[in-house]
Scaffold this motif. Sequence first.
Motif, PDB file in Angstrom:
ATOM      1  N   UNK A  62       0.830  -1.189   0.000  1.00 22.43           N
ATOM      2  CA  UNK A  62       0.000   0.000   0.000  1.00 22.43           C
ATOM      3  C   UNK A  62       0.869   1.246   0.000  1.00 22.43           C
ATOM      4  N   UNK A  63       0.602   2.141  -0.947  1.00 21.26           N
ATOM      5  CA  UNK A  63       1.340   3.387  -1.031  1.00 21.26           C
ATOM      6  C   UNK A  63       0.831   4.325   0.049  1.00 21.26           C
ATOM      7  N   UNK A  64       1.740   4.997   0.765  1.00 21.22           N
ATOM      8  CA  UNK A  64       1.295   5.964   1.771  1.00 21.22           C
ATOM      9  C   UNK A  64       0.534   7.112   1.122  1.00 21.22           C
ATOM     10  N   UNK A  65      -0.327   7.751   1.886  1.00 19.57           N
ATOM     11  CA  UNK A  65      -1.036   8.928   1.408  1.00 19.57           C
ATOM     12  C   UNK A  65      -0.428  10.146   2.102  1.00 19.57           C
ATOM     13  N   UNK A  66       0.546  10.770   1.451  1.00 17.35           N
ATOM     14  CA  UNK A  66       1.275  11.858   2.115  1.00 17.35           C
ATOM     15  C   UNK A  66       0.529  13.183   2.082  1.00 17.35           C
ATOM     16  N   UNK A  67       0.883  14.037   3.033  1.00 14.76           N
ATOM     17  CA  UNK A  67       0.401  15.412   3.021  1.00 14.76           C
ATOM     18  C   UNK A  67       1.234  16.176   1.999  1.00 14.76           C
TER      19      UNK A  67
ATOM     20  N   UNK B   5       6.683  -2.384   1.712  1.00 12.90           N
ATOM     21  CA  UNK B   5       7.024  -2.950   3.021  1.00 12.90           C
ATOM     22  C   UNK B   5       8.508  -2.759   3.332  1.00 12.90           C
ATOM     23  N   UNK B   6       9.329  -2.691   2.300  1.00 11.84           N
ATOM     24  CA  UNK B   6      10.763  -2.458   2.493  1.00 11.84           C
ATOM     25  C   UNK B   6      10.987  -1.087   3.138  1.00 11.84           C
ATOM     26  N   UNK B   7      10.264  -0.070   2.657  1.00 11.53           N
ATOM     27  CA  UNK B   7      10.388   1.274   3.229  1.00 11.53           C
ATOM     28  C   UNK B   7       9.841   1.306   4.651  1.00 11.53           C
ATOM     29  N   UNK B   8       8.752   0.562   4.898  1.00 13.30           N
ATOM     30  CA  UNK B   8       8.231   0.473   6.265  1.00 13.30           C
ATOM     31  C   UNK B   8       9.262  -0.141   7.204  1.00 13.30           C
ATOM     32  N   UNK B   9       9.950  -1.181   6.739  1.00 15.97           N
ATOM     33  CA  UNK B   9      10.963  -1.819   7.589  1.00 15.97           C
ATOM     34  C   UNK B   9      12.156  -0.888   7.804  1.00 15.97           C
ATOM     35  N   UNK B  10      12.478  -0.071   6.810  1.00 17.34           N
ATOM     36  CA  UNK B  10      13.552   0.920   6.994  1.00 17.34           C
ATOM     37  C   UNK B  10      13.157   1.928   8.069  1.00 17.34           C
ATOM     38  N   UNK B  11      11.906   2.387   8.032  1.00  9.31           N
ATOM     39  CA  UNK B  11      11.423   3.337   9.042  1.00  9.31           C
ATOM     40  C   UNK B  11      11.482   2.718  10.430  1.00  9.31           C
ATOM     41  N   UNK B  12      11.138   1.449  10.494  1.00 10.59           N
ATOM     42  CA  UNK B  12      11.178   0.750  11.772  1.00 10.59           C
ATOM     43  C   UNK B  12      12.606   0.609  12.296  1.00 10.59           C
ATOM     44  N   UNK B  13      13.515   0.196  11.417  1.00 12.66           N
ATOM     45  CA  UNK B  13      14.913   0.020  11.831  1.00 12.66           C
ATOM     46  C   UNK B  13      15.597   1.341  12.165  1.00 12.66           C
TER      47      UNK B  13
ATOM     48  N   UNK C  62       5.842   4.009   7.231  1.00 13.99           N
ATOM     49  CA  UNK C  62       6.381   5.172   6.531  1.00 13.99           C
ATOM     50  C   UNK C  62       5.410   6.360   6.662  1.00 13.99           C
ATOM     51  N   UNK C  63       4.111   6.069   6.738  1.00 14.65           N
ATOM     52  CA  UNK C  63       3.088   7.116   6.898  1.00 14.65           C
ATOM     53  C   UNK C  63       3.341   7.999   8.114  1.00 14.65           C
ATOM     54  N   UNK C  64       3.936   7.439   9.127  1.00 14.78           N
ATOM     55  CA  UNK C  64       4.093   8.145  10.391  1.00 14.78           C
ATOM     56  C   UNK C  64       5.430   8.873  10.517  1.00 14.78           C
ATOM     57  N   UNK C  65       6.248   8.820   9.491  1.00 16.76           N
ATOM     58  CA  UNK C  65       7.554   9.480   9.535  1.00 16.76           C
ATOM     59  C   UNK C  65       7.407  10.985   9.334  1.00 16.76           C
ATOM     60  N   UNK C  66       8.321  11.721   9.955  1.00 18.80           N
ATOM     61  CA  UNK C  66       8.379  13.175   9.750  1.00 18.80           C
ATOM     62  C   UNK C  66       9.044  13.444   8.401  1.00 18.80           C
ATOM     63  N   UNK C  67       8.925  14.655   7.874  1.00 19.62           N
ATOM     64  CA  UNK C  67       9.630  14.969   6.624  1.00 19.62           C
ATOM     65  C   UNK C  67      11.147  14.734   6.718  1.00 19.62           C
ATOM     66  N   UNK C  68      11.748  15.049   7.853  1.00 22.96           N
ATOM     67  CA  UNK C  68      13.181  14.808   8.020  1.00 22.96           C
ATOM     68  C   UNK C  68      13.497  13.313   7.954  1.00 22.96           C
ATOM     69  N   UNK C  69      12.671  12.491   8.580  1.00 22.59           N
ATOM     70  CA  UNK C  69      12.880  11.048   8.534  1.00 22.59           C
ATOM     71  C   UNK C  69      12.694  10.512   7.115  1.00 22.59           C
TER      72      UNK C  69
END
Length: 131
Positions: free
Chosen positions: A65-70, A92-100, A107-114
């Motif tokens: 699922x693609x994130x829905x960004x602001x 899911x690869x990007x989600x796992x990167x955010x988690x690690x 990824x949806x919950x990351x800040x712009x800096x992240x």
Amino acid sequence: MVATTTLAKIHIAKKQLAMDDDAYRAMLQSVGGVSSSKDLTALGAAKVLRHLEKCGFKPLAHVGRRPTPTADRKPLVGKIEALLAEAKRPWAYADSMASRMFKVDKLDWCTPDQLWRIAAALQKDANRHGR
């Protein structure tokens, strides 16, 4: 102005079709009327993508699922999407990167800096692997 994801698709198609720089620029000139993809209009970019698909470019289906960004995060998510597609990796690869990297589950919950840091890490990986 053409969306970053559209330009990324054009460059992915160039790589997938193994076009050398001279052939790529000649195609841009004949189909889009420009010598650089950054100068394409939205209509020109659409024409170039249709032409590349006729030449054999097969856009990758997005897995996950693609994130829905602001609005402030949209360019970063587009860059991450292009880098994932080029590497043939799922969302899911990007989600796992955010988690690690940040202990954030999605990824949806990351800040712009992240998001910027994830895009930078994916770009370093692409450079390392010659993409």
